[in-house]
Motif scaffolding. Structure first.
Motif, PDB file in Angstrom:
ATOM      1  N   SER A 161     -20.722   9.410 -40.023  1.00  0.00           N
ATOM      2  CA  SER A 161     -21.167   8.325 -40.895  1.00  0.00           C
ATOM      3  C   SER A 161     -20.919   6.948 -40.280  1.00  0.00           C
ATOM      4  N   LEU A 162     -20.124   6.896 -39.202  1.00  0.00           N
ATOM      5  CA  LEU A 162     -19.841   5.638 -38.519  1.00  0.00           C
ATOM      6  C   LEU A 162     -20.698   5.463 -37.268  1.00  0.00           C
ATOM      7  N   VAL A 163     -21.758   6.274 -37.152  1.00  0.00           N
ATOM      8  CA  VAL A 163     -22.647   6.207 -35.990  1.00  0.00           C
ATOM      9  C   VAL A 163     -24.011   5.665 -36.408  1.00  0.00           C
ATOM     10  N   ARG A 164     -24.535   4.732 -35.628  1.00  0.00           N
ATOM     11  CA  ARG A 164     -25.887   4.223 -35.795  1.00  0.00           C
ATOM     12  C   ARG A 164     -26.648   4.480 -34.498  1.00  0.00           C
ATOM     13  N   ILE A 165     -27.874   4.985 -34.617  1.00  0.00           N
ATOM     14  CA  ILE A 165     -28.708   5.270 -33.449  1.00  0.00           C
ATOM     15  C   ILE A 165     -29.784   4.201 -33.339  1.00  0.00           C
ATOM     16  N   VAL A 166     -29.879   3.594 -32.159  1.00  0.00           N
ATOM     17  CA  VAL A 166     -30.928   2.611 -31.872  1.00  0.00           C
ATOM     18  C   VAL A 166     -31.917   3.263 -30.911  1.00  0.00           C
ATOM     19  N   SER A 167     -33.168   3.370 -31.345  1.00  0.00           N
ATOM     20  CA  SER A 167     -34.193   4.059 -30.562  1.00  0.00           C
ATOM     21  C   SER A 167     -35.513   3.311 -30.679  1.00  0.00           C
ATOM     22  N   ILE A 168     -36.292   3.306 -29.610  1.00  0.00           N
ATOM     23  CA  ILE A 168     -37.578   2.600 -29.645  1.00  0.00           C
ATOM     24  C   ILE A 168     -38.626   3.394 -30.411  1.00  0.00           C
ATOM     25  N   VAL A 169     -38.795   4.666 -30.052  1.00  0.00           N
ATOM     26  CA  VAL A 169     -39.744   5.518 -30.765  1.00  0.00           C
ATOM     27  C   VAL A 169     -39.072   6.847 -31.087  1.00  0.00           C
ATOM     28  N   ALA A 170     -39.441   7.410 -32.225  1.00  0.00           N
ATOM     29  CA  ALA A 170     -38.852   8.672 -32.676  1.00  0.00           C
ATOM     30  C   ALA A 170     -39.950   9.615 -33.131  1.00  0.00           C
ATOM     31  N   ALA A 171     -39.792  10.889 -32.814  1.00  0.00           N
ATOM     32  CA  ALA A 171     -40.723  11.925 -33.264  1.00  0.00           C
ATOM     33  C   ALA A 171     -40.183  12.573 -34.532  1.00  0.00           C
ATOM     34  N   PRO A 172     -41.057  12.993 -35.437  1.00  0.00           N
ATOM     35  CA  PRO A 172     -40.595  13.653 -36.664  1.00  0.00           C
ATOM     36  C   PRO A 172     -39.710  14.868 -36.388  1.00  0.00           C
ATOM     37  N   GLN A 173     -39.975  15.590 -35.314  1.00  0.00           N
ATOM     38  CA  GLN A 173     -39.180  16.785 -35.006  1.00  0.00           C
ATOM     39  C   GLN A 173     -37.715  16.437 -34.801  1.00  0.00           C
ATOM     40  N   ALA A 174     -37.438  15.341 -34.095  1.00  0.00           N
ATOM     41  CA  ALA A 174     -36.057  14.927 -33.861  1.00  0.00           C
ATOM     42  C   ALA A 174     -35.391  14.485 -35.155  1.00  0.00           C
ATOM     43  N   LEU A 175     -36.117  13.755 -35.976  1.00  0.00           N
ATOM     44  CA  LEU A 175     -35.543  13.268 -37.233  1.00  0.00           C
ATOM     45  C   LEU A 175     -35.239  14.427 -38.180  1.00  0.00           C
ATOM     46  N   GLN A 176     -36.107  15.429 -38.211  1.00  0.00           N
ATOM     47  CA  GLN A 176     -35.856  16.603 -39.047  1.00  0.00           C
ATOM     48  C   GLN A 176     -34.615  17.355 -38.584  1.00  0.00           C
ATOM     49  N   LYS A 177     -34.446  17.475 -37.273  1.00  0.00           N
ATOM     50  CA  LYS A 177     -33.278  18.174 -36.738  1.00  0.00           C
ATOM     51  C   LYS A 177     -31.993  17.410 -37.075  1.00  0.00           C
ATOM     52  N   LEU A 178     -32.027  16.085 -36.944  1.00  0.00           N
ATOM     53  CA  LEU A 178     -30.853  15.288 -37.269  1.00  0.00           C
ATOM     54  C   LEU A 178     -30.525  15.351 -38.748  1.00  0.00           C
ATOM     55  N   ASP A 179     -31.549  15.395 -39.589  1.00  0.00           N
ATOM     56  CA  ASP A 179     -31.324  15.495 -41.028  1.00  0.00           C
ATOM     57  C   ASP A 179     -30.590  16.785 -41.381  1.00  0.00           C
ATOM     58  N   GLN A 180     -30.892  17.849 -40.653  1.00  0.00           N
ATOM     59  CA  GLN A 180     -30.249  19.133 -40.914  1.00  0.00           C
ATOM     60  C   GLN A 180     -28.815  19.182 -40.396  1.00  0.00           C
ATOM     61  N   SER A 181     -28.566  18.520 -39.253  1.00  0.00           N
ATOM     62  CA  SER A 181     -27.264  18.649 -38.597  1.00  0.00           C
ATOM     63  C   SER A 181     -26.300  17.508 -38.906  1.00  0.00           C
ATOM     64  N   TYR A 182     -26.819  16.291 -38.983  1.00  0.00           N
ATOM     65  CA  TYR A 182     -25.963  15.106 -39.167  1.00  0.00           C
ATOM     66  C   TYR A 182     -26.646  14.142 -40.136  1.00  0.00           C
ATOM     67  N   SER A 183     -26.698  14.536 -41.388  1.00  0.00           N
ATOM     68  CA  SER A 183     -27.468  13.768 -42.365  1.00  0.00           C
ATOM     69  C   SER A 183     -26.857  12.412 -42.692  1.00  0.00           C
ATOM     70  N   SER A 184     -25.590  12.188 -42.334  1.00  0.00           N
ATOM     71  CA  SER A 184     -24.964  10.897 -42.630  1.00  0.00           C
ATOM     72  C   SER A 184     -25.254   9.850 -41.562  1.00  0.00           C
ATOM     73  N   LEU A 185     -25.979  10.229 -40.506  1.00  0.00           N
ATOM     74  CA  LEU A 185     -26.376   9.265 -39.486  1.00  0.00           C
ATOM     75  C   LEU A 185     -27.378   8.266 -40.052  1.00  0.00           C
ATOM     76  N   LEU A 196     -44.985  15.530 -30.692  1.00  0.00           N
ATOM     77  CA  LEU A 196     -44.731  15.876 -29.301  1.00  0.00           C
ATOM     78  C   LEU A 196     -45.932  16.603 -28.699  1.00  0.00           C
ATOM     79  N   ASN A 197     -46.122  16.432 -27.382  1.00  0.00           N
ATOM     80  CA  ASN A 197     -47.133  17.233 -26.703  1.00  0.00           C
ATOM     81  C   ASN A 197     -46.513  18.544 -26.218  1.00  0.00           C
ATOM     82  N   ASP A 198     -47.265  19.334 -25.449  1.00  0.00           N
ATOM     83  CA  ASP A 198     -46.770  20.646 -25.047  1.00  0.00           C
ATOM     84  C   ASP A 198     -45.650  20.588 -24.024  1.00  0.00           C
ATOM     85  N   ARG A 199     -45.355  19.392 -23.513  1.00  0.00           N
ATOM     86  CA  ARG A 199     -44.232  19.211 -22.586  1.00  0.00           C
ATOM     87  C   ARG A 199     -43.015  18.617 -23.290  1.00  0.00           C
TER      88      ARG A 199
END
Length: 228
Positions: A161-185, A196-199
């Protein structure tokens, strides 16, 4: 109500402008670094605006004394740039938090498995109590880099809960994963992109933020900055 990941996309016109500059494939490395610095500054400003610990005190002006508010120096603040692309955000973040400690973490992606691997860790065995952390990671793609970063931080005593992430662009897949694992971020990003593309690269994204910052290879080559 259960905690949910909060994602902030500041509507500031300067954030939008520098995001456009960073996206443009014709932007040269020197200007791309400027865009990253500016985005690091403004997104960090938003991340700490209502988060920094303060003290109420009194100061003496040339005329009289008056009430004043200052940052509490007893609460440790740190910035964690994810190497190497996170270095491009660091200078801007430091203009907002000039007294913050800097802890480097190097993570690269295996291009076959798309899994992140840590190759450099300059974290202490235990962070000081109540340390507040800004993680500078330009791209949140699969979420693997931030999950690994959070694992390393929490093992050393950091409260998510004391962590803030600064990012330029975010994909929904990453945000969904973070919501499941570290929802207080809390995530502060200039844009939530399509996906995301196939790579495993973010679309429309920025290309490779590390290579574009340091002028090393073509903008669509794989590197650590796409490990997110």
């Amino acid at each position: 109500m259960a905690d949910r990941l909060l994602v902030y996309v500041p509507p500031h016109p300067l954030v939008k402008h520098w995001l456009a500059v960073a996206r443009d494939v014709t932007t040269p490395p020197s200007l791309f670094r400027t865009a990253m610095k500016e985005l690091g500054h403004w997104l960090t400003y938003e991340a700490v605006r209502e988060w920094l610990p303060t003290l109420e005190t009194t100061v003496q002006t040339p005329l009289t004394s008056c009430a004043a508010t200052t940052i509490d120096p007893e609460v440790p603040i740190a910035i964690v740039p994810i190497l190497r692309a996170g270095l491009a955000l660091l200078e801007g973040a430091q203009t907002v938090l000039p007294l913050a400690s800097i802890y480097h973490l190097g993570i690269e992606r295996d291009e076959q498995t798309l899994q992140p691997n840590c190759y450099l860790n300059r974290f202490p065995e235990q962070f000081p109590p109540r340390t507040q952390i800004i993680v500078a990671e330009p791209m949140l793609a699969t979420g693997g880099t931030i999950e690994l970063t959070m694992k390393e931080l929490t093992q050393r005593g950091i409260d998510p809960s004391l962590v803030r992430i600064v990012s330029i662009v975010a994909a929904p897949q990453a945000l969904q994963k973070l919501d499941q694992s570290y929802s207080s971020l809390r995530v502060y990003t200039a844009c939530i992109d399509e996906g995301l593309n196939d790579r495993g690269f973010i679309v429309p994204g920025l290309g490779d933020a590390g290579d574009r910052s340091f002028g090393t290879t073509a903008v669509d080559s794989p590197s650590d900055s796409e490990a997110g």
